[in-house]
Design a protein around this motif. Structure first.
Motif, mmCIF file in Angstrom:
data_model
loop_
_atom_site.group_PDB
_atom_site.id
_atom_site.type_symbol
_atom_site.label_atom_id
_atom_site.label_comp_id
_atom_site.label_asym_id
_atom_site.label_seq_id
_atom_site.Cartn_x
_atom_site.Cartn_y
_atom_site.Cartn_z
ATOM 1 N N ARG A 29 0.811 -1.226 0.000
ATOM 2 C CA ARG A 29 0.000 0.000 0.000
ATOM 3 C C ARG A 29 0.840 1.271 0.000
ATOM 4 N NH1 ARG A 29 -4.125 -0.804 4.755
ATOM 5 N NH2 ARG A 29 -4.910 1.163 3.975
ATOM 6 N N LEU A 30 2.015 1.216 0.639
ATOM 7 C CA LEU A 30 2.842 2.420 0.749
ATOM 8 C C LEU A 30 3.791 2.642 -0.426
ATOM 9 C CD1 LEU A 30 3.780 2.392 4.541
ATOM 10 C CD2 LEU A 30 2.154 3.880 3.373
ATOM 11 N N THR A 31 4.227 1.573 -1.087
ATOM 12 C CA THR A 31 5.200 1.699 -2.171
ATOM 13 C C THR A 31 4.794 2.725 -3.233
ATOM 14 O OG1 THR A 31 6.075 -0.505 -1.797
ATOM 15 C CG2 THR A 31 6.450 0.436 -3.977
ATOM 16 N N PRO A 32 3.546 2.760 -3.697
ATOM 17 C CA PRO A 32 3.184 3.765 -4.710
ATOM 18 C C PRO A 32 3.230 5.207 -4.194
ATOM 19 C CG PRO A 32 1.533 2.014 -4.617
ATOM 20 C CD PRO A 32 2.442 1.825 -3.447
ATOM 21 N N GLN A 33 3.307 5.394 -2.891
ATOM 22 C CA GLN A 33 3.278 6.735 -2.313
ATOM 23 C C GLN A 33 4.654 7.251 -1.908
ATOM 24 O OE1 GLN A 33 0.145 7.198 0.641
ATOM 25 N NE2 GLN A 33 -0.784 5.336 -0.140
ATOM 26 N N ILE A 34 5.724 6.516 -2.260
ATOM 27 C CA ILE A 34 7.076 6.930 -1.882
ATOM 28 C C ILE A 34 7.402 8.274 -2.519
ATOM 29 C CG2 ILE A 34 9.543 6.413 -2.133
ATOM 30 C CD1 ILE A 34 8.829 3.459 -1.803
ATOM 31 N N GLY A 35 7.909 9.188 -1.689
ATOM 32 C CA GLY A 35 8.295 10.517 -2.153
ATOM 33 C C GLY A 35 9.802 10.657 -2.217
ATOM 34 N N LYS A 36 10.263 11.742 -2.808
ATOM 35 C CA LYS A 36 11.700 11.976 -2.961
ATOM 36 C C LYS A 36 12.251 12.943 -1.922
ATOM 37 C CE LYS A 36 11.325 11.197 -7.866
ATOM 38 N NZ LYS A 36 12.153 10.356 -8.600
ATOM 39 N N ALA A 52 3.848 9.809 0.996
ATOM 40 C CA ALA A 52 2.822 10.844 1.118
ATOM 41 C C ALA A 52 1.882 10.461 2.263
ATOM 42 C CB ALA A 52 2.042 10.963 -0.187
ATOM 43 N N PRO A 53 1.566 11.409 3.154
ATOM 44 C CA PRO A 53 0.719 11.084 4.317
ATOM 45 C C PRO A 53 -0.762 10.980 3.942
ATOM 46 C CG PRO A 53 1.332 13.387 4.365
ATOM 47 C CD PRO A 53 2.052 12.770 3.197
ATOM 48 N N LYS A 54 -1.142 9.846 3.333
ATOM 49 C CA LYS A 54 -2.524 9.635 2.911
ATOM 50 C C LYS A 54 -3.260 8.617 3.774
ATOM 51 C CE LYS A 54 -1.642 10.978 -1.799
ATOM 52 N NZ LYS A 54 -1.765 10.618 -3.197
#
Length: 60
Positions: A29-36, A52-54
């Motif tokens: 669930r978190l992998t697609p939300q990784i930020g730089k 991203a804090p979703k």
């Protein structure tokens, strides 16, 4: 993490205590939300992956 106005302020870390199935699900669930970049106002020096804090969770 705590919010002060529109800033994110790092407030420490916790031990996670998840079982293997929960870790696999959370990773998926978190992998697609990784930020730089770090979302915090003050830079955190330790090695971290930022997302991203979703998702909203309650930790006791």
């Amino acid at each position: 993490m705590s919010a002060r106005d529109d800033e994110l302020i790092y407030a420490g870390k916790v031990d996670y205590g998840f079982d293997k199935a929960s870790v696999v699900d959370l990773h998926k669930r978190l992998t697609p939300q990784i930020g730089k970049t770090q979302p915090y106002t003050n830079r955190i020096e330790h090695k971290t992956i930022w997302v991203a804090p979703k998702l909203i969770v309650e930790i006791e």
